[in-house]
Each structure stands twice: as C-alpha cells, then as structure tokens.
Design a protein around this motif. Structure first.
Motif, PDB file in Angstrom:
ATOM      1  N   CYS A   2     -21.587  49.464  14.459  1.00 33.37           N
ATOM      2  CA  CYS A   2     -20.320  49.537  15.188  1.00 33.37           C
ATOM      3  C   CYS A   2     -19.792  48.149  15.535  1.00 33.37           C
ATOM      4  O   CYS A   2     -18.613  47.852  15.357  1.00 33.37           O
ATOM      5  CB  CYS A   2     -20.516  50.366  16.455  1.00 33.37           C
ATOM      6  SG  CYS A   2     -19.040  50.456  17.500  1.00 33.37           S
ATOM      7  N   LYS A   3     -20.686  47.282  16.010  1.00 37.47           N
ATOM      8  CA  LYS A   3     -20.224  45.950  16.433  1.00 37.47           C
ATOM      9  C   LYS A   3     -19.746  45.133  15.243  1.00 37.47           C
ATOM     10  O   LYS A   3     -18.813  44.333  15.375  1.00 37.47           O
ATOM     11  CB  LYS A   3     -21.340  45.222  17.177  1.00 37.47           C
ATOM     12  CG  LYS A   3     -22.554  44.871  16.323  1.00 37.47           C
ATOM     13  CD  LYS A   3     -23.554  44.064  17.134  1.00 37.47           C
ATOM     14  CE  LYS A   3     -24.780  43.681  16.300  1.00 37.47           C
ATOM     15  NZ  LYS A   3     -25.733  42.875  17.066  1.00 37.47           N
ATOM     16  N   GLY A 226     -23.979  47.245  28.738  1.00 31.50           N
ATOM     17  CA  GLY A 226     -22.964  47.329  27.691  1.00 31.50           C
ATOM     18  C   GLY A 226     -23.326  46.497  26.478  1.00 31.50           C
ATOM     19  O   GLY A 226     -23.139  46.932  25.326  1.00 31.50           O
ATOM     20  N   PHE A 229     -26.000  48.251  24.596  1.00 29.12           N
ATOM     21  CA  PHE A 229     -25.434  49.413  23.908  1.00 29.12           C
ATOM     22  C   PHE A 229     -24.793  49.003  22.575  1.00 29.12           C
ATOM     23  O   PHE A 229     -24.991  49.641  21.543  1.00 29.12           O
ATOM     24  CB  PHE A 229     -24.407  50.075  24.824  1.00 29.12           C
ATOM     25  CG  PHE A 229     -23.704  51.248  24.202  1.00 29.12           C
ATOM     26  CD1 PHE A 229     -24.372  52.447  23.993  1.00 29.12           C
ATOM     27  CD2 PHE A 229     -22.370  51.157  23.840  1.00 29.12           C
ATOM     28  CE1 PHE A 229     -23.717  53.527  23.415  1.00 29.12           C
ATOM     29  CE2 PHE A 229     -21.720  52.224  23.264  1.00 29.12           C
ATOM     30  CZ  PHE A 229     -22.394  53.418  23.056  1.00 29.12           C
ATOM     31  N   LEU A 230     -24.060  47.890  22.594  1.00 26.85           N
ATOM     32  CA  LEU A 230     -23.457  47.388  21.360  1.00 26.85           C
ATOM     33  C   LEU A 230     -24.521  46.873  20.397  1.00 26.85           C
ATOM     34  O   LEU A 230     -24.428  47.066  19.184  1.00 26.85           O
ATOM     35  CB  LEU A 230     -22.449  46.279  21.677  1.00 26.85           C
ATOM     36  CG  LEU A 230     -21.177  46.709  22.412  1.00 26.85           C
ATOM     37  CD1 LEU A 230     -20.333  45.486  22.753  1.00 26.85           C
ATOM     38  CD2 LEU A 230     -20.363  47.684  21.582  1.00 26.85           C
ATOM     39  N   ASN A 232     -27.460  47.938  20.027  1.00 23.76           N
ATOM     40  CA  ASN A 232     -28.186  49.075  19.449  1.00 23.76           C
ATOM     41  C   ASN A 232     -27.295  49.910  18.543  1.00 23.76           C
ATOM     42  O   ASN A 232     -27.654  51.033  18.178  1.00 23.76           O
ATOM     43  CB  ASN A 232     -28.753  49.959  20.557  1.00 23.76           C
ATOM     44  CG  ASN A 232     -29.864  49.256  21.334  1.00 23.76           C
ATOM     45  OD1 ASN A 232     -30.573  48.415  20.786  1.00 23.76           O
ATOM     46  ND2 ASN A 232     -29.995  49.593  22.609  1.00 23.76           N
ATOM     47  N   GLY A 233     -26.151  49.355  18.161  1.00 24.22           N
ATOM     48  CA  GLY A 233     -25.262  50.085  17.253  1.00 24.22           C
ATOM     49  C   GLY A 233     -24.542  51.224  17.925  1.00 24.22           C
ATOM     50  O   GLY A 233     -24.300  52.264  17.291  1.00 24.22           O
ATOM     51  N   CYS A 234     -24.186  51.052  19.197  1.00 25.61           N
ATOM     52  CA  CYS A 234     -23.460  52.083  19.961  1.00 25.61           C
ATOM     53  C   CYS A 234     -24.288  53.366  20.090  1.00 25.61           C
ATOM     54  O   CYS A 234     -23.745  54.476  20.129  1.00 25.61           O
ATOM     55  CB  CYS A 234     -22.105  52.392  19.326  1.00 25.61           C
ATOM     56  SG  CYS A 234     -21.012  50.951  19.218  1.00 25.61           S
ATOM     57  N   ARG A 235     -25.615  53.225  20.147  1.00 21.27           N
ATOM     58  CA  ARG A 235     -26.501  54.379  20.350  1.00 21.27           C
ATOM     59  C   ARG A 235     -27.213  54.231  21.685  1.00 21.27           C
ATOM     60  O   ARG A 235     -27.607  53.130  22.077  1.00 21.27           O
ATOM     61  CB  ARG A 235     -27.535  54.485  19.229  1.00 21.27           C
ATOM     62  CG  ARG A 235     -26.949  54.773  17.848  1.00 21.27           C
ATOM     63  CD  ARG A 235     -28.055  55.116  16.860  1.00 21.27           C
ATOM     64  NE  ARG A 235     -29.017  54.019  16.761  1.00 21.27           N
ATOM     65  CZ  ARG A 235     -28.903  53.008  15.906  1.00 21.27           C
ATOM     66  NH1 ARG A 235     -27.870  52.970  15.061  1.00 21.27           N
ATOM     67  NH2 ARG A 235     -29.798  52.048  15.860  1.00 21.27           N
TER      68      ARG A 235
END
Length: 249
Positions: A2-3, A226, A229-230, A232-235
């Motif tokens: 995601c990032k 936050g 979270f980013l 970890n690939g938005c997981r």
C-alpha cells in the motif's frame, strides 16, 4: 504494498503538476516550483504585433498580451473579410481568399504542455493554433511558422521572455502557502481559546490548561501506530492482549 502505491502516485502527481504552467495573468503562467513565464514585455503598448510570412503569401500577426485591431499590413487592398478588426491576439492573412481570419483572442489563451510550453488558441469547428515558446538569450523576440495544416497550425515564438523566471514578485500566493497559513491560524486560535477557557472558566492550572491534553499526550503513540500500520502493508498485526483488558480475561 500500500505504501509503495501511495509513493508512486505521489511521485507521478508531482511530476505531472511540475510540467503544468498555471495561468496567472493575461499572458503569464506559473509552474509548481514558483518559476514561470511572463510575456508582457514582448510588445510595448501601441507597438506593432509580431509578424511572420509564409511562402504561399499567408501571414500571421501575434500580440500575446493584448487584443488589438490593426495589423502591420493595413494597407492591403480588397480584403473581403476583416474579422481581425474586431480585436485579436492571433490573426491570419489568407492570401488565397484575401481575408483576415481571427485565430485567437486574449480570453481564449491557454497554456499547454506537450514536449514544451505552448500558447494554445482553439476556435471550435474551425481551427487549433499552437504557439510554442522557445527560450533564447537574444534580446529580441522572433515569430516563425513551424507546420501548417488545414485545421491545426504550429508556430514558434523565440524570446528571452519565454525563459522561466521567479514569479514571486507579481504572482498570487500558491495553494500550498494559503493552506499552511490557514493551518497556522487555526492551530493558534485553537490553543489560545482552549487555554483561556480551561484557565479562566474551568480553573485549570499548569499543564492542565492545554486543551485536550490527553489527546496530545497520546499523539506520539498514535503516530507510531500509524507508521507501523503503513510499514506492515496496511494490515493489522495480531498483538498479545493487555493483561488488564477484557480480551485477556
């Protein structure tokens, strides 16, 4: 994942904006970095427009920063159409039909980017004219034809005023500057009003006068969460529940 998608999107958006020149005046535009083009000094008020001839006898007249109603060849005889006399920025003398055709007006000026910076004039269902701005070190400006077709015409403007310059002297504040100023004003107002209410109406003292103190104390942790979270690939990662929490019982 995601990032990385976010970073790619931001980079592409930045490059796309950097190439665009936003119109900030009748004949001026500004790039994302604060530089821009100002063509106003090309022609003095009352001076003759830029002029170029084509081998077939056609001619083009260009006044990039004002609408005018005359040409360098007003002595041409038997001109059947004097459309340019109504006021023009870009005018064509059609030798075949012995007419003056208005190709563009000041209000129609568009700054477009495609392998360079152009002034574009569009007459729907009639003509599209692109004037490419070419930066030169010469003190004078020169106007030449490039390629001419039935509908689309390409012209060249060589000028020192086609070179990017810092626009801060006459441009408006950028959108980013305005947003930063607004954010600063909102934050200052928030803290001033909040501390005043807490101190004089609620009787708070010391650190307690800071509005929403618990939120500001927990902000570093929220930022850390936050970022993780980013990362970890938005997981959401599985965590061991707090011993004192309901889930641990």
């Amino acid at each position: 994942m995601c990032k990385y998608l976010v970073l790619v999107f931001v980079c592409l958006l930045k490059f796309a904006i950097a190439d665009q020149c936003k119109r900030v005046g009748d004949c001026a535009c500004e790039f994302f970095d604060g530089t821009g083009i100002n063509l106003k000094p090309i022609i003095d008020i009352g001076a003759q427009p830029l002029h170029t001839n084509v081998s077939n006898g056609d001619a083009y007249y260009f006044s990039p920063c004002q609408d005018i109603s005359y040409t360098m060849d007003d002595n041409k005889t038997n001109v059947t159409n004097v459309d340019c006399k109504k006021g023009y920025t870009l005018c064509k003398y059609d030798a075949t039909n012995n007419t003056l055709v208005r190709l563009g007006e000041l209000k129609e000026t568009q700054f477009t980017s495609d392998d360079g910076l152009y002034l574009t004039y569009i007459k729907p269902n009639h003509s599209i004219t692109h004037v490419k701005l070419v930066c030169t070190t010469d003190k004078k400006s020169f106007f030449y034809p490039d390629s001419i077709a039935n509908v689309t015409t390409h012209l060249l403007l060589f000028s020192p005023y086609a070179c990017p310059v810092v626009m801060e002297d006459f441009s408006k504040p950028s959108t980013g500057t305005v947003l930063l100023i607004m954010l600063f004003v909102v934050l200052v107002s928030y803290f001033v009003i909040g501390t005043t209410v807490n101190a004089f109406y609620l009787g708070a003292r010391g650190m307690e006068i800071v509005p929403h103190l618990d939120f500001w104390r927990g902000l570093p942790g929220l930022v850390r969460d936050g970022a993780q979270f980013l990362q970890n690939g938005c997981r959401v990662t599985n965590r061991t529940p707090d011993p004192d929490s309901y889930d641990a019982i």
